[in-house]
Design a protein around this motif. Structure first.
Motif, PDB file in Angstrom:
ATOM      1  N   ASN A 145      53.094  47.945  31.325  1.00  0.00           N
ATOM      2  CA  ASN A 145      52.949  47.387  29.979  1.00  0.00           C
ATOM      3  C   ASN A 145      54.222  46.665  29.546  1.00  0.00           C
ATOM      4  O   ASN A 145      55.214  46.625  30.277  1.00  0.00           O
ATOM      5  CB  ASN A 145      52.587  48.492  28.993  1.00  0.00           C
ATOM      6  CG  ASN A 145      51.203  49.053  29.271  1.00  0.00           C
ATOM      7  OD1 ASN A 145      50.257  48.301  29.492  1.00  0.00           O
ATOM      8  ND2 ASN A 145      51.072  50.374  29.295  1.00  0.00           N
TER       9      ASN A 145
ATOM     10  N   GLY B 110      46.817  46.000  41.496  1.00  0.00           N
ATOM     11  CA  GLY B 110      45.578  46.661  41.890  1.00  0.00           C
ATOM     12  C   GLY B 110      45.536  47.236  43.287  1.00  0.00           C
ATOM     13  O   GLY B 110      44.632  47.998  43.613  1.00  0.00           O
TER      14      GLY B 110
ATOM     15  N   ASP C 112      48.432  40.417  32.725  1.00  0.00           N
ATOM     16  CA  ASP C 112      48.018  41.741  32.248  1.00  0.00           C
ATOM     17  C   ASP C 112      48.864  42.881  32.802  1.00  0.00           C
ATOM     18  O   ASP C 112      48.643  44.039  32.475  1.00  0.00           O
ATOM     19  CB  ASP C 112      46.547  41.990  32.584  1.00  0.00           C
ATOM     20  CG  ASP C 112      46.244  41.845  34.078  1.00  0.00           C
ATOM     21  OD1 ASP C 112      47.200  41.720  34.874  1.00  0.00           O
ATOM     22  OD2 ASP C 112      45.046  41.856  34.439  1.00  0.00           O
ATOM     23  N   GLY C 113      49.847  42.567  33.658  1.00  0.00           N
ATOM     24  CA  GLY C 113      50.736  43.600  34.191  1.00  0.00           C
ATOM     25  C   GLY C 113      50.073  44.565  35.154  1.00  0.00           C
ATOM     26  O   GLY C 113      50.654  45.607  35.469  1.00  0.00           O
ATOM     27  N   LYS C 114      48.899  44.242  35.691  1.00  0.00           N
ATOM     28  CA  LYS C 114      48.187  45.166  36.569  1.00  0.00           C
ATOM     29  C   LYS C 114      48.456  44.868  38.040  1.00  0.00           C
ATOM     30  O   LYS C 114      48.423  43.716  38.476  1.00  0.00           O
ATOM     31  CB  LYS C 114      46.682  45.104  36.298  1.00  0.00           C
ATOM     32  CG  LYS C 114      46.275  45.743  34.983  1.00  0.00           C
ATOM     33  CD  LYS C 114      44.761  45.800  34.844  1.00  0.00           C
ATOM     34  CE  LYS C 114      44.356  46.513  33.556  1.00  0.00           C
ATOM     35  NZ  LYS C 114      42.889  46.605  33.401  1.00  0.00           N
TER      36      LYS C 114
ATOM     37  N   GLY D  40      48.924  55.367  34.742  1.00  0.00           N
ATOM     38  CA  GLY D  40      48.671  54.321  35.733  1.00  0.00           C
ATOM     39  C   GLY D  40      49.901  53.912  36.508  1.00  0.00           C
ATOM     40  O   GLY D  40      49.864  53.017  37.339  1.00  0.00           O
TER      41      GLY D  40
ATOM     42  N   ASP E 229      53.797  39.968  36.552  1.00  0.00           N
ATOM     43  CA  ASP E 229      53.026  38.772  36.214  1.00  0.00           C
ATOM     44  C   ASP E 229      53.517  37.543  36.974  1.00  0.00           C
ATOM     45  O   ASP E 229      52.727  36.668  37.350  1.00  0.00           O
ATOM     46  CB  ASP E 229      53.083  38.525  34.714  1.00  0.00           C
ATOM     47  CG  ASP E 229      52.276  39.549  33.921  1.00  0.00           C
ATOM     48  OD1 ASP E 229      51.431  40.224  34.532  1.00  0.00           O
ATOM     49  OD2 ASP E 229      52.507  39.684  32.699  1.00  0.00           O
TER      50      ASP E 229
ATOM     51  N   ARG F  12      57.128  44.145  33.455  1.00  0.00           N
ATOM     52  CA  ARG F  12      55.926  43.320  33.216  1.00  0.00           C
ATOM     53  C   ARG F  12      56.126  41.890  33.715  1.00  0.00           C
ATOM     54  O   ARG F  12      55.239  41.303  34.347  1.00  0.00           O
ATOM     55  CB  ARG F  12      55.608  43.331  31.722  1.00  0.00           C
ATOM     56  CG  ARG F  12      54.423  42.459  31.292  1.00  0.00           C
ATOM     57  CD  ARG F  12      53.112  43.028  31.801  1.00  0.00           C
ATOM     58  NE  ARG F  12      51.970  42.339  31.215  1.00  0.00           N
ATOM     59  CZ  ARG F  12      51.374  42.724  30.092  1.00  0.00           C
ATOM     60  NH1 ARG F  12      51.799  43.785  29.442  1.00  0.00           N
ATOM     61  NH2 ARG F  12      50.334  42.076  29.618  1.00  0.00           N
TER      62      ARG F  12
ATOM     63  N   ALA G 291      44.475  51.165  39.259  1.00  0.00           N
ATOM     64  CA  ALA G 291      45.470  50.095  39.176  1.00  0.00           C
ATOM     65  C   ALA G 291      46.740  50.585  38.496  1.00  0.00           C
ATOM     66  O   ALA G 291      46.695  51.343  37.535  1.00  0.00           O
ATOM     67  CB  ALA G 291      44.895  48.903  38.425  1.00  0.00           C
TER      68      ALA G 291
ATOM     69  N   THR H 258      49.567  49.906  36.075  1.00  0.00           N
ATOM     70  CA  THR H 258      49.710  49.001  34.937  1.00  0.00           C
ATOM     71  C   THR H 258      51.111  49.078  34.350  1.00  0.00           C
ATOM     72  O   THR H 258      51.561  50.147  33.939  1.00  0.00           O
ATOM     73  CB  THR H 258      48.689  49.339  33.833  1.00  0.00           C
ATOM     74  OG1 THR H 258      47.370  49.265  34.376  1.00  0.00           O
ATOM     75  CG2 THR H 258      48.812  48.359  32.672  1.00  0.00           C
TER      76      THR H 258
END
Length: 445
Positions: A233, A271, A267-269, A197, A260, A256, A229, A231
Protein backbone atom coordinates in the motif's frame (compact mmCIF):
# COMPACT_ATOMS: atom_id res chain seq x y z
CA UNK A 1 -89.65 56.85 -0.24
CA UNK A 2 -88.73 58.13 3.19
CA UNK A 3 -89.05 55.64 6.03
CA UNK A 4 -88.47 55.82 9.73
CA UNK A 5 -88.20 52.06 10.06
CA UNK A 6 -85.58 51.45 7.38
CA UNK A 7 -82.77 53.95 6.75
CA UNK A 8 -81.07 52.51 3.67
CA UNK A 9 -78.52 55.34 3.48
CA UNK A 10 -77.47 54.84 7.10
CA UNK A 11 -77.13 51.11 6.54
CA UNK A 12 -74.91 51.67 3.50
CA UNK A 13 -72.83 54.24 5.31
CA UNK A 14 -72.45 51.94 8.33
CA UNK A 15 -71.38 49.01 6.18
CA UNK A 16 -68.82 51.13 4.39
CA UNK A 17 -67.51 52.45 7.70
CA UNK A 18 -67.22 48.92 9.08
CA UNK A 19 -65.20 47.78 6.06
CA UNK A 20 -62.97 50.82 6.38
CA UNK A 21 -62.42 50.13 10.09
CA UNK A 22 -61.55 46.50 9.33
CA UNK A 23 -59.00 47.53 6.69
CA UNK A 24 -57.66 50.14 9.09
CA UNK A 25 -57.26 47.55 11.84
CA UNK A 26 -55.41 45.27 9.42
CA UNK A 27 -53.08 48.07 8.32
CA UNK A 28 -52.38 49.16 11.89
CA UNK A 29 -51.60 45.54 12.79
CA UNK A 30 -49.14 45.27 9.90
CA UNK A 31 -47.47 48.49 10.96
CA UNK A 32 -47.20 47.41 14.60
CA UNK A 33 -45.90 43.86 13.83
CA UNK A 34 -43.98 44.57 10.64
CA UNK A 35 -45.64 41.57 8.97
CA UNK A 36 -48.31 41.37 6.33
CA UNK A 37 -48.60 37.64 7.16
CA UNK A 38 -48.27 37.39 10.94
CA UNK A 39 -50.57 34.41 11.53
CA UNK A 40 -51.83 31.45 9.52
CA UNK A 41 -55.19 33.20 9.10
CA UNK A 42 -53.48 36.01 7.16
CA UNK A 43 -52.25 33.63 4.43
CA UNK A 44 -51.98 29.94 5.30
CA UNK A 45 -49.66 28.99 2.41
CA UNK A 46 -47.18 31.83 2.95
CA UNK A 47 -47.28 31.41 6.73
CA UNK A 48 -46.49 27.67 6.37
CA UNK A 49 -43.55 28.30 4.03
CA UNK A 50 -42.18 31.07 6.23
CA UNK A 51 -42.48 28.99 9.40
CA UNK A 52 -40.62 26.05 7.80
CA UNK A 53 -37.84 28.25 6.44
CA UNK A 54 -37.40 30.02 9.77
CA UNK A 55 -37.02 26.61 11.38
CA UNK A 56 -34.42 25.64 8.77
CA UNK A 57 -32.55 28.86 9.42
CA UNK A 58 -32.33 27.99 13.10
CA UNK A 59 -30.79 24.66 12.09
CA UNK A 60 -28.36 26.50 9.81
CA UNK A 61 -27.40 28.69 12.74
CA UNK A 62 -26.44 25.54 14.64
CA UNK A 63 -24.48 24.34 11.59
CA UNK A 64 -22.62 27.65 11.64
CA UNK A 65 -21.68 27.04 15.27
CA UNK A 66 -20.53 23.50 14.44
CA UNK A 67 -18.38 24.81 11.60
CA UNK A 68 -16.82 27.31 13.98
CA UNK A 69 -15.99 24.51 16.41
CA UNK A 70 -14.57 22.38 13.60
CA UNK A 71 -12.50 25.27 12.27
CA UNK A 72 -11.04 25.85 15.73
CA UNK A 73 -10.16 22.16 16.13
CA UNK A 74 -8.46 22.03 12.73
CA UNK A 75 -6.65 25.31 13.41
CA UNK A 76 -5.26 24.00 16.70
CA UNK A 77 -4.05 20.79 15.03
CA UNK A 78 -2.49 22.74 12.16
CA UNK A 79 -0.72 25.15 14.49
CA UNK A 80 0.80 22.27 16.46
CA UNK A 81 1.73 20.43 13.26
CA UNK A 82 3.54 23.50 11.94
CA UNK A 83 5.53 23.72 15.18
CA UNK A 84 6.35 20.00 15.00
CA UNK A 85 7.79 20.53 11.50
CA UNK A 86 10.16 23.19 12.90
CA UNK A 87 11.32 20.85 15.68
CA UNK A 88 11.98 18.04 13.20
CA UNK A 89 14.09 20.45 11.17
CA UNK A 90 16.10 21.25 14.30
CA UNK A 91 16.64 17.54 15.03
CA UNK A 92 17.81 17.04 11.45
CA UNK A 93 20.27 19.89 11.91
CA UNK A 94 21.59 18.25 15.08
CA UNK A 95 22.10 14.97 13.24
CA UNK A 96 24.10 16.75 10.56
CA UNK A 97 26.24 18.37 13.26
CA UNK A 98 26.83 14.97 14.88
CA UNK A 99 28.25 13.68 11.59
CA UNK A 100 31.27 15.96 11.91
CA UNK A 101 34.49 14.33 13.22
CA UNK A 102 35.40 15.00 16.84
CA UNK A 103 31.94 16.14 17.90
CA UNK A 104 30.71 15.18 21.37
CA UNK A 105 27.61 13.24 20.41
CA UNK A 106 26.40 12.93 24.01
CA UNK A 107 25.99 16.71 24.25
CA UNK A 108 24.14 16.85 20.96
CA UNK A 109 21.96 14.01 22.22
CA UNK A 110 21.03 16.18 25.21
CA UNK A 111 19.68 18.79 22.81
CA UNK A 112 17.87 16.14 20.79
CA UNK A 113 16.31 14.71 23.96
CA UNK A 114 14.81 18.09 24.80
CA UNK A 115 13.52 18.46 21.27
CA UNK A 116 11.95 15.01 21.52
CA UNK A 117 10.15 16.06 24.70
CA UNK A 118 8.96 19.20 22.93
CA UNK A 119 7.45 17.09 20.14
CA UNK A 120 5.47 15.16 22.74
CA UNK A 121 4.37 18.41 24.37
CA UNK A 122 3.14 19.87 21.09
CA UNK A 123 1.15 16.73 20.28
CA UNK A 124 -0.47 16.37 23.72
CA UNK A 125 -1.30 20.10 23.89
CA UNK A 126 -3.04 20.22 20.51
CA UNK A 127 -6.47 19.79 22.08
CA UNK A 128 -9.60 21.85 21.60
CA UNK A 129 -12.68 21.15 23.71
CA UNK A 130 -11.16 17.79 24.68
CA UNK A 131 -10.62 16.77 21.06
CA UNK A 132 -7.01 15.93 20.15
CA UNK A 133 -6.18 14.67 16.66
CA UNK A 134 -2.39 14.50 17.08
CA UNK A 135 -2.07 12.34 20.18
CA UNK A 136 -4.60 9.50 20.14
CA UNK A 137 -5.31 6.04 21.46
CA UNK A 138 -6.85 4.00 18.67
CA UNK A 139 -7.50 1.13 21.08
CA UNK A 140 -9.96 3.24 23.07
CA UNK A 141 -13.65 2.43 22.66
CA UNK A 142 -14.35 6.13 22.08
CA UNK A 143 -11.78 6.44 19.29
CA UNK A 144 -13.04 7.22 15.80
CA UNK A 145 -10.54 7.45 12.96
CA UNK A 146 -12.96 9.64 11.00
CA UNK A 147 -13.74 12.96 12.63
CA UNK A 148 -16.79 14.71 11.18
CA UNK A 149 -17.66 18.39 11.13
CA UNK A 150 -21.34 19.19 10.48
CA UNK A 151 -21.32 21.33 7.35
CA UNK A 152 -24.88 21.75 6.14
CA UNK A 153 -28.59 21.14 6.75
CA UNK A 154 -30.48 20.02 3.65
CA UNK A 155 -34.18 19.79 2.79
CA UNK A 156 -35.21 17.91 -0.34
CA UNK A 157 -38.17 18.60 -2.60
CA UNK A 158 -40.21 15.98 -0.73
CA UNK A 159 -39.39 17.68 2.61
CA UNK A 160 -36.91 15.01 3.71
CA UNK A 161 -34.11 16.53 5.77
CA UNK A 162 -30.48 15.40 6.00
CA UNK A 163 -27.18 16.49 7.51
CA UNK A 164 -23.93 16.72 5.54
CA UNK A 165 -20.47 16.60 7.10
CA UNK A 166 -16.86 17.35 6.27
CA UNK A 167 -14.91 14.22 7.22
CA UNK A 168 -11.26 14.15 8.30
CA UNK A 169 -9.34 10.87 8.52
CA UNK A 170 -6.99 11.49 11.44
CA UNK A 171 -4.94 8.32 10.87
CA UNK A 172 -2.88 10.41 8.47
CA UNK A 173 -2.63 13.24 10.97
CA UNK A 174 -1.94 11.54 14.32
CA UNK A 175 1.65 11.96 15.46
CA UNK A 176 1.50 9.49 18.34
CA UNK A 177 -0.81 6.55 19.01
CA UNK A 178 -0.94 4.97 22.47
CA UNK A 179 -2.19 1.73 20.92
CA UNK A 180 0.68 -0.78 20.89
CA UNK A 181 -0.66 -2.25 17.65
CA UNK A 182 -0.78 1.06 15.77
CA UNK A 183 1.63 3.85 14.97
CA UNK A 184 1.52 7.61 14.51
CA UNK A 185 3.50 9.32 11.78
CA UNK A 186 6.40 10.03 14.19
CA UNK A 187 6.56 6.43 15.40
CA UNK A 188 8.06 3.25 13.99
CA UNK A 189 5.54 1.52 11.77
CA UNK A 190 3.97 -1.84 12.47
CA UNK A 191 5.61 -4.81 10.80
CA UNK A 192 3.74 -6.11 7.78
CA UNK A 193 2.38 -9.64 8.06
CA UNK A 194 0.89 -12.23 5.77
CA UNK A 195 -2.49 -11.22 7.16
CA UNK A 196 -2.15 -7.98 5.27
CA UNK A 197 -0.86 -9.70 2.16
CA UNK A 198 2.80 -8.89 2.86
CA UNK A 199 5.44 -10.66 4.92
CA UNK A 200 9.00 -9.97 6.02
CA UNK A 201 11.17 -12.49 4.22
CA UNK A 202 14.72 -12.83 5.56
CA UNK A 203 17.15 -14.04 2.91
CA UNK A 204 19.72 -16.79 3.50
CA UNK A 205 23.38 -15.85 3.11
CA UNK A 206 25.28 -17.69 0.39
CA UNK A 207 28.90 -18.20 -0.64
CA UNK A 208 30.42 -19.69 -3.77
CA UNK A 209 32.18 -23.03 -4.07
CA UNK A 210 35.68 -22.98 -5.59
CA UNK A 211 35.67 -26.72 -6.32
CA UNK A 212 32.53 -26.65 -8.43
CA UNK A 213 32.78 -23.05 -9.52
CA UNK A 214 29.23 -22.35 -8.34
CA UNK A 215 27.91 -18.91 -7.57
CA UNK A 216 26.66 -17.67 -4.23
CA UNK A 217 22.89 -17.48 -3.90
CA UNK A 218 20.26 -16.24 -1.48
CA UNK A 219 16.49 -16.75 -1.57
CA UNK A 220 13.45 -14.67 -0.59
CA UNK A 221 10.37 -16.84 -0.07
CA UNK A 222 6.70 -15.86 -0.19
CA UNK A 223 3.89 -18.35 -0.73
CA UNK A 224 1.55 -16.65 -3.19
CA UNK A 225 -0.67 -19.75 -3.33
CA UNK A 226 -1.42 -19.62 0.40
CA UNK A 227 -1.22 -15.89 1.09
CA UNK A 228 -2.55 -14.54 -2.18
CA UNK A 229 -1.22 -11.45 -3.91
CA UNK A 230 1.35 -9.42 -2.02
CA UNK A 231 -0.02 -5.90 -1.70
CA UNK A 232 2.21 -2.91 -1.01
CA UNK A 233 0.00 0.00 0.00
CA UNK A 234 0.93 3.67 -0.20
CA UNK A 235 2.99 3.85 3.00
CA UNK A 236 4.08 0.20 3.19
CA UNK A 237 7.76 -0.57 2.81
CA UNK A 238 10.11 -3.56 3.07
CA UNK A 239 13.81 -2.90 3.53
CA UNK A 240 16.96 -4.98 3.92
CA UNK A 241 20.71 -4.62 3.60
CA UNK A 242 22.37 -6.48 0.76
CA UNK A 243 26.11 -7.04 0.19
CA UNK A 244 27.58 -8.57 -2.96
CA UNK A 245 30.98 -10.33 -3.10
CA UNK A 246 32.26 -8.89 0.16
CA UNK A 247 31.29 -5.30 -0.70
CA UNK A 248 29.59 -2.80 1.58
CA UNK A 249 26.02 -3.51 2.60
CA UNK A 250 23.54 -1.47 0.58
CA UNK A 251 20.05 -0.49 1.73
CA UNK A 252 17.39 -1.96 -0.55
CA UNK A 253 13.76 -0.81 -0.29
CA UNK A 254 10.61 -2.23 -1.80
CA UNK A 255 7.70 0.19 -1.66
CA UNK A 256 4.60 1.07 -3.69
CA UNK A 257 6.61 3.07 -6.21
CA UNK A 258 9.04 0.19 -6.71
CA UNK A 259 6.21 -2.28 -7.37
CA UNK A 260 4.26 -0.05 -9.74
CA UNK A 261 7.38 0.96 -11.68
CA UNK A 262 8.52 -2.65 -12.06
CA UNK A 263 5.13 -4.02 -13.09
CA UNK A 264 3.71 -0.99 -14.89
CA UNK A 265 0.69 -0.99 -12.57
CA UNK A 266 -0.87 1.40 -10.07
CA UNK A 267 -2.33 -0.93 -7.42
CA UNK A 268 0.85 -2.10 -5.65
CA UNK A 269 -0.04 -5.78 -6.13
CA UNK A 270 2.54 -8.51 -6.71
CA UNK A 271 0.67 -11.60 -7.86
CA UNK A 272 3.37 -14.21 -8.38
CA UNK A 273 7.04 -15.09 -7.98
CA UNK A 274 7.54 -13.96 -11.58
CA UNK A 275 6.16 -10.54 -10.62
CA UNK A 276 8.34 -10.51 -7.51
CA UNK A 277 11.36 -11.19 -9.72
CA UNK A 278 10.69 -7.97 -11.63
CA UNK A 279 10.11 -6.05 -8.38
CA UNK A 280 13.36 -7.33 -6.86
CA UNK A 281 15.35 -6.40 -9.98
CA UNK A 282 13.86 -2.90 -9.81
CA UNK A 283 14.59 -2.56 -6.07
CA UNK A 284 18.22 -3.69 -6.50
CA UNK A 285 18.72 -1.33 -9.42
CA UNK A 286 17.25 1.53 -7.39
CA UNK A 287 19.87 0.75 -4.72
CA UNK A 288 22.68 0.93 -7.30
CA UNK A 289 23.22 -2.83 -7.60
CA UNK A 290 23.74 -4.29 -11.07
CA UNK A 291 20.84 -6.75 -11.43
CA UNK A 292 19.31 -8.69 -14.32
CA UNK A 293 16.29 -10.99 -14.58
CA UNK A 294 16.38 -14.75 -15.07
CA UNK A 295 16.89 -14.50 -18.84
CA UNK A 296 19.85 -12.15 -18.53
CA UNK A 297 23.52 -12.73 -17.83
CA UNK A 298 24.85 -11.22 -14.62
CA UNK A 299 28.19 -9.43 -14.62
CA UNK A 300 30.97 -10.55 -12.26
CA UNK A 301 30.04 -7.67 -9.93
CA UNK A 302 26.31 -8.03 -10.38
CA UNK A 303 23.49 -10.41 -9.56
CA UNK A 304 20.78 -12.38 -11.32
CA UNK A 305 17.22 -12.63 -9.99
CA UNK A 306 15.15 -15.74 -10.78
CA UNK A 307 11.47 -16.10 -9.87
CA UNK A 308 10.60 -19.07 -12.05
CA UNK A 309 10.20 -21.34 -9.01
CA UNK A 310 6.82 -20.73 -7.41
CA UNK A 311 7.05 -19.12 -4.00
CA UNK A 312 10.77 -18.36 -4.17
CA UNK A 313 12.89 -15.59 -5.63
CA UNK A 314 16.52 -16.67 -5.89
CA UNK A 315 19.39 -14.20 -6.26
CA UNK A 316 22.74 -15.45 -7.55
CA UNK A 317 26.07 -13.73 -8.24
CA UNK A 318 27.69 -13.50 -11.62
CA UNK A 319 31.01 -14.20 -9.92
CA UNK A 320 31.94 -17.84 -9.31
CA UNK A 321 34.17 -19.38 -6.67
CA UNK A 322 35.02 -18.62 -3.05
CA UNK A 323 35.18 -14.87 -3.65
CA UNK A 324 31.50 -14.91 -4.46
CA UNK A 325 29.15 -14.08 -1.61
CA UNK A 326 25.75 -12.62 -0.92
CA UNK A 327 24.81 -11.34 2.50
CA UNK A 328 21.36 -10.10 3.52
CA UNK A 329 20.65 -8.52 6.88
CA UNK A 330 18.32 -6.17 8.73
CA UNK A 331 15.16 -7.28 6.94
CA UNK A 332 12.27 -5.19 8.24
CA UNK A 333 8.92 -3.83 7.13
CA UNK A 334 6.70 -0.93 8.08
CA UNK A 335 3.10 -0.03 7.38
CA UNK A 336 3.79 3.72 7.55
CA UNK A 337 7.23 3.88 5.98
CA UNK A 338 9.01 4.60 9.29
CA UNK A 339 11.68 2.23 10.59
CA UNK A 340 12.50 4.37 13.63
CA UNK A 341 10.57 6.02 16.44
CA UNK A 342 11.49 9.70 16.73
CA UNK A 343 11.31 9.46 20.54
CA UNK A 344 13.83 6.60 20.62
CA UNK A 345 16.54 8.10 18.46
CA UNK A 346 19.78 8.16 20.47
CA UNK A 347 23.03 9.18 18.77
CA UNK A 348 25.31 8.84 21.80
CA UNK A 349 27.07 5.80 20.32
CA UNK A 350 25.74 6.06 16.78
CA UNK A 351 27.91 5.12 13.81
CA UNK A 352 28.04 7.08 10.59
CA UNK A 353 25.56 4.63 9.05
CA UNK A 354 23.25 5.05 12.04
CA UNK A 355 23.34 8.84 11.68
CA UNK A 356 22.56 8.54 8.00
CA UNK A 357 19.63 6.21 8.76
CA UNK A 358 18.32 8.58 11.45
CA UNK A 359 18.58 11.55 9.09
CA UNK A 360 16.67 9.67 6.40
CA UNK A 361 14.04 8.71 8.97
CA UNK A 362 13.61 12.32 10.12
CA UNK A 363 13.39 13.44 6.51
CA UNK A 364 10.63 10.88 5.88
CA UNK A 365 8.75 11.98 8.99
CA UNK A 366 9.16 15.63 8.05
CA UNK A 367 7.63 14.91 4.64
CA UNK A 368 4.67 13.16 6.28
CA UNK A 369 4.16 16.05 8.70
CA UNK A 370 4.25 18.50 5.80
CA UNK A 371 1.65 16.45 3.94
CA UNK A 372 -0.54 16.21 7.04
CA UNK A 373 -0.29 19.97 7.64
CA UNK A 374 -1.20 20.62 4.00
CA UNK A 375 -4.23 18.35 4.31
CA UNK A 376 -5.32 20.15 7.48
CA UNK A 377 -4.88 23.46 5.69
CA UNK A 378 -7.12 22.24 2.87
CA UNK A 379 -9.78 21.14 5.36
CA UNK A 380 -9.58 24.49 7.16
CA UNK A 381 -9.96 26.33 3.86
CA UNK A 382 -13.03 24.24 2.99
CA UNK A 383 -14.58 24.87 6.40
CA UNK A 384 -14.00 28.62 6.00
CA UNK A 385 -15.67 28.53 2.59
CA UNK A 386 -18.60 26.59 4.02
CA UNK A 387 -18.95 29.07 6.87
CA UNK A 388 -19.21 31.93 4.38
CA UNK A 389 -21.71 29.96 2.31
CA UNK A 390 -23.93 29.09 5.29
CA UNK A 391 -23.95 32.74 6.38
CA UNK A 392 -24.91 33.87 2.88
CA UNK A 393 -27.51 31.10 2.67
CA UNK A 394 -29.11 32.20 5.93
CA UNK A 395 -29.25 35.78 4.64
CA UNK A 396 -30.84 34.57 1.39
CA UNK A 397 -33.46 32.57 3.31
CA UNK A 398 -34.22 35.61 5.45
CA UNK A 399 -34.69 37.71 2.32
CA UNK A 400 -36.95 35.08 0.78
CA UNK A 401 -39.10 34.83 3.90
CA UNK A 402 -39.24 38.60 4.14
CA UNK A 403 -40.49 38.86 0.57
CA UNK A 404 -43.37 36.55 1.51
CA UNK A 405 -44.47 37.86 4.89
CA UNK A 406 -42.92 41.27 5.61
CA UNK A 407 -45.07 44.36 5.35
CA UNK A 408 -44.05 47.17 2.99
CA UNK A 409 -43.96 50.00 5.53
CA UNK A 410 -43.98 52.76 2.92
CA UNK A 411 -47.05 51.27 1.31
CA UNK A 412 -48.74 50.61 4.64
CA UNK A 413 -48.13 54.14 5.93
CA UNK A 414 -49.67 55.60 2.77
CA UNK A 415 -52.58 53.18 3.08
CA UNK A 416 -53.02 54.16 6.75
CA UNK A 417 -53.46 57.82 5.88
CA UNK A 418 -55.94 56.97 3.13
CA UNK A 419 -57.97 54.72 5.41
CA UNK A 420 -57.99 57.29 8.19
CA UNK A 421 -59.42 59.81 5.70
CA UNK A 422 -61.97 57.22 4.53
CA UNK A 423 -62.89 56.57 8.16
CA UNK A 424 -63.56 60.26 8.77
CA UNK A 425 -65.62 60.49 5.61
CA UNK A 426 -67.51 57.35 6.58
CA UNK A 427 -68.37 58.83 9.96
CA UNK A 428 -69.50 62.00 8.24
CA UNK A 429 -71.61 60.02 5.74
CA UNK A 430 -73.21 58.03 8.55
CA UNK A 431 -73.97 61.24 10.40
CA UNK A 432 -75.64 62.68 7.30
CA UNK A 433 -77.62 59.49 6.74
CA UNK A 434 -78.86 59.52 10.33
CA UNK A 435 -79.87 63.18 10.06
CA UNK A 436 -82.44 62.26 7.38
CA UNK A 437 -84.78 61.03 10.11
CA UNK A 438 -84.65 64.44 11.73
CA UNK A 439 -85.68 65.95 8.37
CA UNK A 440 -88.85 63.82 8.35
CA UNK A 441 -89.80 65.19 11.78
CA UNK A 442 -89.89 68.71 10.40
CA UNK A 443 -92.64 67.67 7.95
CA UNK A 444 -95.04 67.23 10.90
CA UNK A 445 -94.51 70.61 12.39
Amino acid sequence: MSSLMTNASAMTALKTLQMTNKSLDQTENRISTGYKVATASDNAAYWSIATTMRSDNKALSTVQDALGLGAATVDVAYTAMDSVKDVLDQIKTKLVSASQPGVDKSKIQSDISELQKQLQTYASSASFSGNNWLSVDSSSSSYNATQSVVSSFNRSSDNQVSISTIDVNITGVSLFDANANASGILEKGQALTTTGGVADSAGTDGTGDAATGTTASTAFAYDFTTNGAMTINNDDAITFKFAVNGGDATDVTIDRSTVDTALGTSDGKVGSSADMEKVMVQALKNAGIDAVNNTGTASATGVKVDGTTAGTVTITTGLKGTDASLVTSGTASSNNGNFYDVMKIDITNASADDLKAYSNAIETMSGKVTTAAANLGSVKSRIDMQQDFVKNLMDAVDRGVGALVDADMSQESTRLQALQTQQQLGIQALSIANSNSQSILSLFR
